[in-house]
Design a protein around this motif. Structure first.
Motif, PDB file in Angstrom:
ATOM      1  N   HIS A   1       0.912  -1.430   0.252  1.00  0.00           N
ATOM      2  CA  HIS A   1      -0.108  -0.385   0.115  1.00  0.00           C
ATOM      3  C   HIS A   1       0.700   1.452  -0.262  1.00  0.00           C
ATOM      4  O   HIS A   1       1.595   1.666   0.760  1.00  0.00           O
ATOM      5  N   LEU A   2       1.125   2.383  -1.078  1.00  0.00           N
ATOM      6  CA  LEU A   2       1.477   3.382  -1.168  1.00  0.00           C
ATOM      7  C   LEU A   2       1.181   4.556  -0.603  1.00  0.00           C
ATOM      8  O   LEU A   2       2.152   5.753   0.380  1.00  0.00           O
ATOM      9  N   THR A   3       0.059   4.659  -1.143  1.00  0.00           N
ATOM     10  CA  THR A   3      -0.775   5.891  -0.439  1.00  0.00           C
ATOM     11  C   THR A   3      -2.049   6.078  -0.477  1.00  0.00           C
ATOM     12  O   THR A   3      -3.314   4.809  -0.503  1.00  0.00           O
ATOM     13  N   ASP A   4      -3.010   6.724   0.762  1.00  0.00           N
ATOM     14  CA  ASP A   4      -3.879   7.051   0.898  1.00  0.00           C
ATOM     15  C   ASP A   4      -4.862   7.889  -0.187  1.00  0.00           C
ATOM     16  O   ASP A   4      -6.164   7.152  -0.476  1.00  0.00           O
ATOM     17  N   GLN A   5      -4.092   8.313  -0.348  1.00  0.00           N
ATOM     18  CA  GLN A   5      -4.793   9.433  -1.823  1.00  0.00           C
ATOM     19  C   GLN A   5      -4.232   9.360  -2.685  1.00  0.00           C
ATOM     20  O   GLN A   5      -3.098   8.506  -3.648  1.00  0.00           O
ATOM     21  N   ILE A   6      -4.765   9.839  -4.618  1.00  0.00           N
ATOM     22  CA  ILE A   6      -3.524   9.133  -5.986  1.00  0.00           C
ATOM     23  C   ILE A   6      -3.489   9.928  -5.281  1.00  0.00           C
ATOM     24  O   ILE A   6      -3.533  11.675  -5.816  1.00  0.00           O
ATOM     25  N   LEU A   7      -1.907  10.050  -5.823  1.00  0.00           N
ATOM     26  CA  LEU A   7      -0.725  10.902  -6.140  1.00  0.00           C
ATOM     27  C   LEU A   7      -0.104  10.782  -7.080  1.00  0.00           C
ATOM     28  O   LEU A   7       0.665   9.748  -7.246  1.00  0.00           O
ATOM     29  N   PRO A   8       0.285  11.229  -7.960  1.00  0.00           N
ATOM     30  CA  PRO A   8       1.104  11.132  -9.529  1.00  0.00           C
ATOM     31  C   PRO A   8       2.364  10.248  -9.211  1.00  0.00           C
ATOM     32  O   PRO A   8       2.761   9.201 -10.084  1.00  0.00           O
ATOM     33  N   SER A   9       3.300  10.656  -7.951  1.00  0.00           N
ATOM     34  CA  SER A   9       4.251  10.050  -7.979  1.00  0.00           C
ATOM     35  C   SER A   9       4.077   9.062  -7.732  1.00  0.00           C
ATOM     36  O   SER A   9       5.101   7.908  -8.021  1.00  0.00           O
ATOM     37  N   ALA A  10       2.999   8.558  -6.948  1.00  0.00           N
ATOM     38  CA  ALA A  10       3.095   6.889  -6.557  1.00  0.00           C
ATOM     39  C   ALA A  10       3.134   6.679  -7.288  1.00  0.00           C
ATOM     40  O   ALA A  10       3.022   5.270  -7.742  1.00  0.00           O
ATOM     41  N   VAL A  11       1.729   6.913  -8.345  1.00  0.00           N
ATOM     42  CA  VAL A  11       1.169   5.616  -9.688  1.00  0.00           C
ATOM     43  C   VAL A  11       2.176   5.773 -10.407  1.00  0.00           C
ATOM     44  O   VAL A  11       3.065   4.481 -11.093  1.00  0.00           O
ATOM     45  N   PHE A  12       3.366   6.895 -11.223  1.00  0.00           N
ATOM     46  CA  PHE A  12       4.057   6.652 -11.591  1.00  0.00           C
ATOM     47  C   PHE A  12       5.953   5.991 -11.182  1.00  0.00           C
ATOM     48  O   PHE A  12       6.622   4.780 -11.665  1.00  0.00           O
TER      49      PHE A  12
END
Length: 552
Positions: A372-383
């Motif tokens: 689990h990377l983030t609780d929100q949708i962050l572009p950096s996490a998706v990348f």
């Protein structure tokens, strides 16, 4: 057409001919070629006697309709299966196939008690949200505050084994352990499955755990028609809060060759109705599902594309939307060794956030790592969730996996060569002896073909050819088969059927386990021809398409 040569080369001595008349003609021809009385040299006479006996053995097999049918279907190993002596003769190939399968089943039943089917899953959940959603600078002065905090917040381990009791009864023992945020539990269950007929089976399950209490369940499966089946499952979970019953049924039907339709109804703690359509083809897998239930109702669609490559690469994507929110997933999986498949999936959802799921299937064991990377949708996490695993895999594939697989293949090939070394030496000796015995016959054949401007084999090679510039470092492994091929010429024609050529008279395998070809340079009606044929491809010469253009 007889396929006897696929296993050991006995049938190759008779050139895989189909009719009894052709079989007899080939038998007489080879007998004349290999008859011991035609050779005065003691060494050649001994070689001729061995080859003559081999031809006679092949003729005995292929001239007997029953033995030939067994040999055509299963090769030499089929003749070695115990029990053929009590089989009624004059059976058709289809009946013989059924009899062989029956004898195989009896042999498998004797090994029944030795077989199990272990399956296991290990899942390790990782909380890595501090990588992308870390605390502010005020907390960096705390011990360890300057580094992202990554922790394992849940684990699950399950294992099951099957123990065949009889040919129709199987016991399945399974257990699991789970923990999340320091709290967990486990359970164990025993299921007894009986195959009641060719159309269905039934199963009873007994279980117990430290969190849910005893469990009793029953499951049945039945084919209603050749295109439709139904499963039904009921259970009773006992706990301190009372008894919780549950029931579910699934009705499935083949809509066409590649498409299945499902209807599912579930009643209990989470009641729901679900319908789905699944289409699975050689190149794709598509699923469309709709569920109405308490507490979750959703609609889901997924698609998977299957590349037709050696590594069985697949890319997939899905979207799922319901009362809980919306989740979009995309990923890929690839075979990294003979028994291992590695996959990675990126999950982006509202309100779930961004997760990376890594899965490794090793034989019947599954290792699953949801991160689990983030609780929100962050572009950096998706990348990073998308690019990170891809870069890591390419590096590991290039530096570790490919060298390992290449070394493993070389090791397996070397073991195969060592195990077959004595057999290869014997085959080579027999082939060389056959070539010596053919010399006189080939001389007469060449004289006859020259007199009619017929088919003359100028040069012929069999084995591994290196034609790709990227493989120049590899060494070609070929043998000269000019004489054996010329010996097979009859009435200015040469016909080879779809079978490995390594068992033909005068041939042997110069490179076991590697791809082989037959290259022939021949003359027909005074014109040069050339052809390159695969090892198991059928070949007919002469052909106009083989002609070498000398005008340019």
């Amino acid at each position: 057409e007889s396929r006897a040569s696929h296993d050991d080369g006995i049938g190759n001595c008779l050139v895989n001919l189909a009719t009894q008349d052709e079989l007899k003609a080939s038998y007489r021809r080879l007998c004349m070629l290999y008859h011991p009385d035609k050779h005065r040299d003691p060494e050649l006479k001994g070689q001729a006697e061995r080859l003559f006996n081999l031809v006679h053995q092949a003729y005995e097999v292929l001239s007997d309709p029953q033995a030939r049918a067994i040999y055509d279907i299963y090769g030499k190993r089929g003749l070695e299966v115990e029990g053929w002596e009590v089989v009624e003769r004059k059976r058709t190939p289809a009946e013989i196939r059924e009899e062989f399968e029956r004898l195989q089943r009896e042999r498998d039943e004797r090994r029944l008690q030795q077989r199990t089917n272990p399956k296991g899953t290990i899942s390790v959940g990782v909380d890595a949200t501090d990588l992308f959603d870390h605390y502010e600078d005020d907390y960096e002065d705390m011990p360890g505050g300057g580094f992202p905090h990554i922790e394992i917040n849940k684990m699950h381990i399950s294992q099951s084994i099957e123990a065949p009791l009889t040919t129709t009864d199987t016991a399945i023992l399974s257990g699991s352990l789970s923990t999340q945020n320091g709290n967990g539990g486990g359970n164990i269950s025993l299921a007894l499955r009986r195959v009641t007929s060719a159309k269905g089976w039934g199963e009873l399950e007994f279980g117990a755990g430290d969190t849910h209490g005893p469990l009793f369940g029953m499951k049945i499966f039945h084919n209603l028609t050749p295109r439709c089946f139904v499963t039904a499952q009921c259970g009773m979970q006992f706990s301190s809060r009372g008894v919780r019953p549950g029931l579910s049924t699934v009705l499935a039907r083949h809509l066409d060759k590649n498409t299945m339709g499902y209807l599912q109804w579930r009643w209990g703690a989470q009641s729901s109705m679900n319908t789905s359509i699944v289409r699975d083809t050689k190149t794709s897998h598509f699923t469309l599902a709709l569920q109405l239930g308490i507490p979750h109702s959703f609609m889901m669609m997924s698609y998977q594309y299957k590349f037709q490559d050696e590594d069985q690469t697949k890319i997939k994507g899905s979207v799922k939307s319901g009362f809980f929110g919306t989740v979009v997933e995309y990923g890929a999986e690839r075979k990294i060794s003979r028994h291992s498949v590695l996959g990675a999936t990126v999950s982006i959802g509202v309100p779930q956030g961004v997760s990376l799921k890594i899965k490794l299937n090793r034989a019947s064991q599954t290792y699953f790592f949801p991160i689990h990377l983030t609780d929100q949708i962050l572009p950096s996490a998706v990348f990073y969730a998308t690019v990170g695993p891809l870069v890591f895999y390419l590096a590991v594939d290039r530096l570790i996996i490919r060298p390992y697989v290449r070394a493993q293949k070389e090791q397996d090939l070397e073991k195969q060569r060592e195990s077959l070394a004595s057999g290869i030496a014997r085959k080579k000796q027999e082939a060389e002896a056959a070539v010596l015995l053919m010399q006189e016959s080939v001389r007469r054949i060449v004289e006859a073909e020259e007199s009619r401007m017929g088919l003359i084999i100028l040069n012929a090679w069999y084995g591994k050819f290196v034609t790709d510039n990227s493989r120049k470092h590899e060494r070609a492994k070929v043998i000269d088969v000019t004489v054996p091929l010329q010996c097979l010429v009859k009435d200015s024609k040469l016909i080879l059927t779809e079978a490995t050529k390594s068992g033909l008279p005068g041939f042997y395998d110069p490179c076991v386990g590697e791809e082989k070809s037959l290259k022939v340079l021949y003359q027909f009606r005074g014109v040069m021809h050339q052809v390159l044929s695969g090892d198991t491809e059928a070949l007919r010469i002469p052909k106009q398409s083989h002609r070498i253009d000398t005008d340019t």
